[in-house]
Design an enzyme around this catalytic site. Structure first.
Site, PDB file in Angstrom:
ATOM      1  N   SER A  76       0.797  -1.234   0.000  1.00 21.35           N
ATOM      2  CA  SER A  76       0.000   0.000   0.000  1.00 21.35           C
ATOM      3  C   SER A  76       0.823   1.274   0.000  1.00 21.35           C
ATOM      4  O   SER A  76       0.249   2.362  -0.120  1.00 21.35           O
ATOM      5  CB  SER A  76      -0.954   0.007   1.190  1.00 21.35           C
ATOM      6  OG  SER A  76      -2.002  -0.874   0.922  1.00 21.35           O
ATOM      7  N   LYS A  79       0.160   3.514  -2.840  1.00 19.51           N
ATOM      8  CA  LYS A  79      -1.040   4.360  -2.934  1.00 19.51           C
ATOM      9  C   LYS A  79      -0.706   5.856  -2.910  1.00 19.51           C
ATOM     10  O   LYS A  79      -1.475   6.683  -3.386  1.00 19.51           O
ATOM     11  CB  LYS A  79      -2.033   3.965  -1.834  1.00 19.51           C
ATOM     12  CG  LYS A  79      -2.563   2.539  -2.068  1.00 19.51           C
ATOM     13  CD  LYS A  79      -3.399   1.974  -0.928  1.00 19.51           C
ATOM     14  CE  LYS A  79      -3.760   0.511  -1.233  1.00 19.51           C
ATOM     15  NZ  LYS A  79      -4.427  -0.169  -0.117  1.00 19.51           N
ATOM     16  N   TYR A 201      -4.348  -2.724  -9.706  1.00 23.89           N
ATOM     17  CA  TYR A 201      -4.138  -2.632  -8.253  1.00 23.89           C
ATOM     18  C   TYR A 201      -3.109  -3.667  -7.777  1.00 23.89           C
ATOM     19  O   TYR A 201      -2.218  -3.357  -6.981  1.00 23.89           O
ATOM     20  CB  TYR A 201      -5.488  -2.809  -7.551  1.00 23.89           C
ATOM     21  CG  TYR A 201      -5.385  -2.807  -6.042  1.00 23.89           C
ATOM     22  CD1 TYR A 201      -5.145  -1.623  -5.343  1.00 23.89           C
ATOM     23  CD2 TYR A 201      -5.505  -3.983  -5.321  1.00 23.89           C
ATOM     24  CE1 TYR A 201      -5.033  -1.631  -3.966  1.00 23.89           C
ATOM     25  CE2 TYR A 201      -5.403  -3.991  -3.940  1.00 23.89           C
ATOM     26  CZ  TYR A 201      -5.161  -2.807  -3.269  1.00 23.89           C
ATOM     27  OH  TYR A 201      -5.039  -2.816  -1.901  1.00 23.89           O
ATOM     28  N   TYR A 253      -3.521   3.197   8.212  1.00 29.93           N
ATOM     29  CA  TYR A 253      -4.706   2.397   8.540  1.00 29.93           C
ATOM     30  C   TYR A 253      -5.472   3.061   9.698  1.00 29.93           C
ATOM     31  O   TYR A 253      -5.463   4.277   9.814  1.00 29.93           O
ATOM     32  CB  TYR A 253      -4.311   0.955   8.854  1.00 29.93           C
ATOM     33  CG  TYR A 253      -3.392   0.349   7.812  1.00 29.93           C
ATOM     34  CD1 TYR A 253      -3.772   0.286   6.475  1.00 29.93           C
ATOM     35  CD2 TYR A 253      -2.148  -0.133   8.156  1.00 29.93           C
ATOM     36  CE1 TYR A 253      -2.936  -0.268   5.509  1.00 29.93           C
ATOM     37  CE2 TYR A 253      -1.299  -0.696   7.194  1.00 29.93           C
ATOM     38  CZ  TYR A 253      -1.702  -0.755   5.880  1.00 29.93           C
ATOM     39  OH  TYR A 253      -0.880  -1.290   4.932  1.00 29.93           O
ATOM     40  N   VAL A 271       1.485  -3.585   3.904  1.00 31.84           N
ATOM     41  CA  VAL A 271       1.596  -4.848   4.641  1.00 31.84           C
ATOM     42  C   VAL A 271       2.855  -5.641   4.275  1.00 31.84           C
ATOM     43  O   VAL A 271       3.118  -6.687   4.868  1.00 31.84           O
ATOM     44  CB  VAL A 271       0.331  -5.735   4.511  1.00 31.84           C
ATOM     45  CG1 VAL A 271      -0.865  -5.079   5.152  1.00 31.84           C
ATOM     46  CG2 VAL A 271       0.059  -6.103   3.060  1.00 31.84           C
TER      47      VAL A 271
HETATM   48  N1  GLU Z   1      -2.404  -5.689  -1.557  1.00 33.15           N
HETATM   49  C1  GLU Z   1      -2.843  -5.549  -0.188  1.00 33.15           C
HETATM   50  C2  GLU Z   1      -4.344  -5.761  -0.109  1.00 33.15           C
HETATM   51  O1  GLU Z   1      -5.045  -5.459  -1.035  1.00 33.15           O
HETATM   52  C3  GLU Z   1      -2.458  -4.194   0.283  1.00 33.15           C
HETATM   53  C4  GLU Z   1      -2.701  -4.030   1.717  1.00 33.15           C
HETATM   54  C5  GLU Z   1      -1.845  -2.991   2.350  1.00 33.15           C
HETATM   55  O2  GLU Z   1      -0.630  -2.953   2.160  1.00 33.15           O
HETATM   56  O3  GLU Z   1      -2.430  -2.184   3.071  1.00 33.15           O
HETATM   57  O4  GLU Z   1      -4.848  -6.232   0.870  1.00 33.15           O
END
Ligand code: GLU
Length: 317
Positions: A76, A79, A201, A253, A271
């Site tokens: 993530s 993002k 994604y 988060y 993650v």
């Molecule tokens: N590819 C992970 C998912 O879609 C990303 C989660 C993350 O790093 O927050 O759950």
């Protein structure tokens, strides 16, 4: 008489290599803490006894320690960069399709989506990242090449690419993301097919980079949008300020409040155990250690950032 306060932004006051060395020693005492994300099987195989940290300064200088040149799955953290690309393409129109409020819910939560009619709370939770991915897909002729090119140019590393094993692992286990994308599409908030959005994604999440690459790649947010590695103005000064503000309120988060409390920097975690952070007007930072806390943030990465801002005074507060 009270001494005048010292300015922590004056980097000549800090021995950055010494500070990184101390943090590295402390973190290594705690190896083993945290949990690997077993919901993505290929990420659960990464060794936990790894820690790297890198600082990227606006003059192009890098300070790094530990496993700062070992690549990992950025997940993530990507993002931040898709948000930058989406804002460059459509500007404030983006905010009609995704909000910029903290969610207080886990990153993969679906609950708010129904009563908020398919408008995700922010671009950093999975739902919001899917809408952002959709905007990037619609805005660039070859969105995948654009994103990979963006990361290579920001980091100065032409070898950056995605890890097909991780992307496949996510495709096979990403039932929640499939549900979420279909749900958002049912509200008319995806223009592209669910399959195309998910493919993009998974590509962005499975990019492999190291701490030096990522510290360099986030440094434009610490210098009013100017990337030291490429010499390019990536976004306006105002754009950088706005992206930093969303990182501060929603980048870690449902622990963003705790992160502001202990670290005090805009940050985005993934993650895969990576976290990028920004000291506005001073430096871009990346830390990596694969063990996660119960909210999905790198446990030792967060500890390292906490130690760093305590030792230097370089928090925004
Ligand atoms: N590819 C992970 C998912 O879609 C990303 C989660 C993350 O790093 O927050 O759950």
């Amino acid at each position: 008489m009270r001494k005048p306060p010292q300015n922590p932004h004056d980097l000549s006051r800090h021995d950055l290599d010494d500070i990184l060395g101390t943090i590295n020693e402390d973190v290594r005492q705690r190896f083993g803490e945290g949990k690997l994300p077993d919901y993505i099987p290929s990420l659960a195989e990464v060794p936990k006894d790894r820690f790297g940290m890198a600082l990227a300064l606006p003059d192009g200088k890098i300070h790094a320690v530990g496993n700062a040149r070992e690549r990992f799955s950025i997940q993530s953290v990507s993002k931040v960069y898709t948000l930058t690309l989406a804002l460059s393409a459509v500007g404030d129109e983006l905010w009609k399709r995704v909000d910029r409020e903290p969610s207080g819910d886990p990153f993969n939560s679906l609950v708010q989506l129904e009563y908020e009619k398919g408008i995700p709370r922010n671009p950093f939770m999975n739902a919001g990242a899917l809408v952002t991915a959709d905007v990037v897909l619609s805005s660039y002729d070859d969105a995948e090449a654009t994103l990979i090119g963006f990361m290579r140019t920001r980091s100065g590393n032409p070898e950056i690419g995605s890890d097909e094993v991780v992307a496949k692992s996510e495709r096979e286990s990403g039932h929640r993301n499939v549900a979420m994308a279909n749900f958002i599409r049912s509200y008319g908030n995806l223009e592209n097919s669910v399959d195309d959005v998910l493919a993009f994604y998974y590509l962005q999440c499975s990019l492999r980079m190291d701490c030096v690459d990522l510290a360099r790649s986030v440094q434009y947010l610490a210098d009013a949008g100017h990337c030291a590695t490429s010499g390019v103005q990536v976004t306006s000064a105002e754009g950088a300020t706005r992206i930093n503000s969303v990182m501060m309120t929603a980048g870690t988060y449902d622990a963003a409040g705790d992160f502001a409390y202990y670290v005090g920097l805009p940050a985005k975690s993934g993650v895969g155990g990576g976290i990028v952070a920004v000291v506005p007007h001073v430096m871009g930072i990346c830390v990596w250690s694969p063990g996660l806390d119960d909210k999905g943030n790198s446990l030792l990465g967060r500890y390292a950032l906490h130690r760093f801002t305590r030792m230097t005074g370089l928090s925004v507060f």
